[in-house]
Design an enzyme around this catalytic site. Sequence first.
Site, PDB file in Angstrom:
ATOM      1  N   GLU A 123       0.827  -1.220   0.000  1.00 21.73           N
ATOM      2  CA  GLU A 123       0.000   0.000   0.000  1.00 21.73           C
ATOM      3  C   GLU A 123       0.860   1.268   0.000  1.00 21.73           C
ATOM      4  O   GLU A 123       0.514   2.264  -0.634  1.00 21.73           O
ATOM      5  CB  GLU A 123      -0.921  -0.016   1.223  1.00 21.73           C
ATOM      6  CG  GLU A 123      -1.933   1.095   1.268  1.00 21.73           C
ATOM      7  CD  GLU A 123      -2.912   1.077   0.093  1.00 21.73           C
ATOM      8  OE1 GLU A 123      -3.759   0.182   0.052  1.00 21.73           O
ATOM      9  OE2 GLU A 123      -2.807   1.960  -0.767  1.00 21.73           O
ATOM     10  N   GLU A 184      13.639  10.509  -4.191  1.00 21.20           N
ATOM     11  CA  GLU A 184      14.397   9.263  -4.312  1.00 21.20           C
ATOM     12  C   GLU A 184      15.883   9.588  -4.189  1.00 21.20           C
ATOM     13  O   GLU A 184      16.304  10.720  -4.434  1.00 21.20           O
ATOM     14  CB  GLU A 184      14.153   8.645  -5.697  1.00 21.20           C
ATOM     15  CG  GLU A 184      12.711   8.280  -5.971  1.00 21.20           C
ATOM     16  CD  GLU A 184      12.148   7.312  -4.950  1.00 21.20           C
ATOM     17  OE1 GLU A 184      12.674   6.196  -4.834  1.00 21.20           O
ATOM     18  OE2 GLU A 184      11.185   7.673  -4.253  1.00 21.20           O
ATOM     19  N   ASP A 195       9.261   7.568 -11.321  1.00 22.96           N
ATOM     20  CA  ASP A 195       8.604   7.114 -10.094  1.00 22.96           C
ATOM     21  C   ASP A 195       7.080   7.109 -10.276  1.00 22.96           C
ATOM     22  O   ASP A 195       6.395   6.158  -9.890  1.00 22.96           O
ATOM     23  CB  ASP A 195       9.001   8.026  -8.928  1.00 22.96           C
ATOM     24  CG  ASP A 195       8.381   7.599  -7.616  1.00 22.96           C
ATOM     25  OD1 ASP A 195       8.832   6.583  -7.044  1.00 22.96           O
ATOM     26  OD2 ASP A 195       7.417   8.252  -7.175  1.00 22.96           O
ATOM     27  N   LYS A 199       4.534   3.762 -10.260  1.00 20.17           N
ATOM     28  CA  LYS A 199       3.353   3.617  -9.392  1.00 20.17           C
ATOM     29  C   LYS A 199       2.096   3.390 -10.237  1.00 20.17           C
ATOM     30  O   LYS A 199       1.218   2.600  -9.881  1.00 20.17           O
ATOM     31  CB  LYS A 199       3.170   4.870  -8.537  1.00 20.17           C
ATOM     32  CG  LYS A 199       4.260   5.036  -7.487  1.00 20.17           C
ATOM     33  CD  LYS A 199       4.270   6.448  -6.915  1.00 20.17           C
ATOM     34  CE  LYS A 199       5.287   6.584  -5.799  1.00 20.17           C
ATOM     35  NZ  LYS A 199       5.547   7.979  -5.425  1.00 20.17           N
ATOM     36  N   GLY A 297       7.441  10.976   2.523  1.00 19.21           N
ATOM     37  CA  GLY A 297       7.888  11.335   3.871  1.00 19.21           C
ATOM     38  C   GLY A 297       7.860  10.130   4.796  1.00 19.21           C
ATOM     39  O   GLY A 297       7.126   9.164   4.562  1.00 19.21           O
TER      40      GLY A 297
HETATM   41  N1  HSE Z   1       9.997   9.976  -4.104  1.00 16.74           N
HETATM   42  C1  HSE Z   1       8.665   9.571  -3.867  1.00 16.74           C
HETATM   43  C2  HSE Z   1       7.754  10.764  -4.061  1.00 16.74           C
HETATM   44  C3  HSE Z   1       8.525   9.034  -2.472  1.00 16.74           C
HETATM   45  O1  HSE Z   1       8.250  11.877  -4.057  1.00 16.74           O
HETATM   46  O2  HSE Z   1       6.551  10.585  -4.238  1.00 16.74           O
HETATM   47  C4  HSE Z   1       7.203   8.404  -2.182  1.00 16.74           C
HETATM   48  O3  HSE Z   1       6.940   7.308  -3.019  1.00 16.74           O
END
Ligand code: HSE
Length: 418
Positions: A123, A184, A195, A199, A297
């Site tokens: 999650e 990251e 990123d 997702k 965070g």
């Molecule tokens: N680097 C990612 C972001 C961290 O900024 O969303 C959380 O997945």
Amino acid sequence: MTAHKELTIGLFGFGVVGEGLYKVLEKTPSLKARIKKVCIKNPEKKRQAPASLFTTEKNELLNDSSINVIVEVIDDADAAFQIVSTALKNGKNVVSASKKMIAEHLQELLRLQQQTGQSFLYESAACASIPVIRNLEEYYDNDLLHSIKAIVNGSTNFILTKMFEEGLDFRQALILAQQLGFAESNPKLDVEGFDAVNKWTFLLTHAYGIVIRPDEVLFNGIQNINAGDATVAREKNQQIKLVAQAKKLQNGKVAAFVMPQFINHDDHLAFVKNEYNGVVIESGFADKQFFYGKGAGSLPTASAVLSDIAALRYDYHYEYKKLYHHRPHELSNDLYLRTYVSFDDWSYVPRDDFEWIEEWHAGEERKYFVGVIAFEKLLKNTWWKENNTSLILAGDPIIESIELRNVKKKSLELAGII
Ligand code: HSE
């Protein structure tokens, strides 16, 4: 009532998320979950926990039969996949926050879950504190999900907010995002959209049963957005956000992409600032719903890991209902996008690729236009990521092929040609 299972955790990683989880677990003794061992890479680093907790030997966790849950929150996607697959094969449930690893190995991870019967929960890997995966999986367990539009990367949203609302420059905003533990360790993954698209791939699996690799999805980050684009946005009373979007088309298939987008000031996503994420779901009957929360965070991410751990007490696992119990949706490239393009020189832009141009503006230094282009043409070319060119989706960006045909027919009729 059945008694909850006691959970003995082997934790991989003690960075932003791992340490957050350690703190969160200390504050929730009622959960009956304890960390037995933490595997780390660098034993020299000073950490806020007893030294006896740490090891650098992964098998101390993976082969310990008293450990029934492996929590993996490390940075290295390849190492994370090794850990997760070994843990599942060794009969342990696994909780992970490694979005890159999950996106790149989704097919194998689906197979491993089926083969081992173990639970694999993640999650926290998308939208951190917002329970979006379990919602898509459990609540929208039907065919009524018309569209999802989301901000899924906290760092880029943070950078855009700081640049356009507080006047920080890109570098300052990025450094701040790094200091606060949002970015990251290789911030290119955030800034260039990797990123977010990672997702988006597994969110598409839970939303529509689509299993796709990130490099097959149309995406970009915020690296090409410049001050001129921000000025245009302000003039139009809009904001620029990095938006992941999926929409069911009239042909029954799904269009999906992750692109910067102009957002109206009254759009739900315009309300999402800094490291917050937001998800707008449109479904039959319910109409619009909006989920909002911290997307990056230490503690917000740890809170989702904690929730997965808690779910393991009653043997929760993802059923991938849209994939296994429904007819999975297919992705469609049969659509057009309304795009704003700003550029230094016309020679960088293949004007003939556009179906039509709706608006154009030629400033001394920079020019822009708004035009409609076939989705496939963007998928196959990269001119729009090069030469300081900036492409941002505009208006209601998705135009279905059937609508485009109607518009073309109407203009031919108006011109007296047909
Ligand atoms: N680097 C990612 C972001 C961290 O900024 O969303 C959380 O997945």
